[in-house]
Design an enzyme around this catalytic site. Structure first.
Site, PDB file in Angstrom:
ATOM      1  N   ASP A  81       0.872  -1.172   0.000  1.00  0.00           N
ATOM      2  CA  ASP A  81       0.000   0.000   0.000  1.00  0.00           C
ATOM      3  C   ASP A  81       0.911   1.224   0.000  1.00  0.00           C
ATOM      4  O   ASP A  81       1.612   1.489   0.982  1.00  0.00           O
ATOM      5  CB  ASP A  81      -0.892  -0.012   1.237  1.00  0.00           C
ATOM      6  N   VAL A  82       0.930   1.969  -1.103  1.00  0.00           N
ATOM      7  CA  VAL A  82       1.898   3.065  -1.238  1.00  0.00           C
ATOM      8  C   VAL A  82       1.594   4.238  -0.321  1.00  0.00           C
ATOM      9  O   VAL A  82       2.414   5.155  -0.209  1.00  0.00           O
ATOM     10  CB  VAL A  82       1.986   3.556  -2.700  1.00  0.00           C
ATOM     11  N   ASN A 108       3.010   4.737 -10.700  1.00  0.00           N
ATOM     12  CA  ASN A 108       1.751   4.612 -11.428  1.00  0.00           C
ATOM     13  C   ASN A 108       0.520   4.473 -10.541  1.00  0.00           C
ATOM     14  O   ASN A 108      -0.585   4.755 -10.992  1.00  0.00           O
ATOM     15  CB  ASN A 108       1.858   3.395 -12.361  1.00  0.00           C
ATOM     16  N   TYR A 177      -8.956  14.638  -7.654  1.00  0.00           N
ATOM     17  CA  TYR A 177      -8.098  14.025  -8.671  1.00  0.00           C
ATOM     18  C   TYR A 177      -7.295  15.090  -9.410  1.00  0.00           C
ATOM     19  O   TYR A 177      -6.074  14.957  -9.596  1.00  0.00           O
ATOM     20  CB  TYR A 177      -8.963  13.231  -9.646  1.00  0.00           C
ATOM     21  N   LYS A 181      -3.127  15.585  -9.479  1.00  0.00           N
ATOM     22  CA  LYS A 181      -2.362  15.448 -10.713  1.00  0.00           C
ATOM     23  C   LYS A 181      -1.588  16.722 -11.035  1.00  0.00           C
ATOM     24  O   LYS A 181      -0.481  16.660 -11.597  1.00  0.00           O
ATOM     25  CB  LYS A 181      -3.274  15.042 -11.868  1.00  0.00           C
TER      26      LYS A 181
END
Length: 272
Positions: A81-82, A108, A177, A181
């Site tokens: 789990d990043v 990613n 989101y 980004k």
């Protein structure tokens, strides 16, 4: 350990996050076929196993073989789990133990979060989940990769961050989101600058409407800036993988700083 050093001497080593599905799986397969040995990271062990099998099949089809033959493709799967610093540390320690070095991080892992919620209705927990995954997770993995690439001999490596066309223009009701980004773009620029002294290159691929499970909704119709709902065209995810493999294969003296790959007819240009 000698066997691992033999693998390291023949192949470059790539670590792919979000490798259990979608873009991460397709890129992993393409890198394996291109001769890279792989560390696959993702939250679901069964999906990582499926990706490892897909890599092995692609390598065998390309004339490589098990264990990293002429086509590369040696694989280490590490459920991760990043968003958890300790799990990211364990991931990179496992990669170092297996291969001794790291040449590429494809950063990613990501999530859209809940779609269609206006900013005034977005729960804090939903905002936090998107930020933790897309931005903090990307930072933690990039930081760990930077440390490894700075310390190893020969020094250096490459980080490719998965941005999005939403780093350029938002969709309606996508504040979490879109904000993350845009943050990834800042991460990419800072890593590119700070990595110069250590032979660490960092670039970003901004993807628009690659056909994966995450973008299936595009085929059903999504809200547009003018208030309409419209079906949007998608592109083959393999075309994304081809671009990542190209970026990864450049010498460290060259870098694709930003690349946008998108469905040709998607309504990005002129959005809003």
């Amino acid at each position: 350990m000698n066997a691992m050093r033999e693998i390291n001497s023949k192949h470059k080593i790539a670590l792919v996050t979000g490798a259990g599905s979608g873009i991460g799986r397709t890129v992993s397969v393409a890198l394996g076929r291109a001769g890279w040995s792989l560390v696959l990271a993702g939250r679901t062990p069964s999906r990582l196993a499926e990706t490892a099998e897909a890599v092995a099949g692609a390598v065998a089809g390309a004339g490589g073989g098990a264990g990293g033959g002429a086509g590369g493709g040696d694989v280490l799967a590490v459920p991760t789990d990043v968003t958890v610093p300790e799990e990211v540390d364990a991931l990179f320690a496992a990669a170092r133990e297996r291969y001794g070095r790291l040449d590429l991080l494809f950063n990613n892992a990501g999530t859209f979060g809940p779609g269609g919620l206006p900013v005034d209705e977005l729960p804090f927990s939903a905002w936090r989940k998107v930020v933790d995954t897309n931005l903090t997770g990307s930072f933690l993995c990039a930081q760990a990769a930077f440390r490894q690439m700075k310390a190893q001999d020969p020094r250096g490596g490459r980080i490719i961050n998965n941005g999005s066309v939403s780093a350029h223009a938002p969709r309606p009701d996508s504040i979490a989101y879109t904000a993350t980004k845009h943050g990834v773009t800042g991460l990419t620029k800072s890593l590119s600058l700070d990595g110069r002294a250590y032979g660490i290159a960092c670039g970003q691929i901004d993807i628009g409407n690659a056909a994966t499970d995450m973008t299936e909704r595009m085929r059903r119709g999504v809200p547009q800036a003018n208030g309409e709902v419209a079906v949007e065209p998608v592109m083959d995810v393999a075309d994304v993988a081809d671009l990542v493999v190209y970026m990864a294969g450049l010498p460290l003296s060259a870098n694709v700083q930003f690349a946008t790959v998108m469905a040709t007819a998607m309504p990005l240009i002129g959005r809003g």
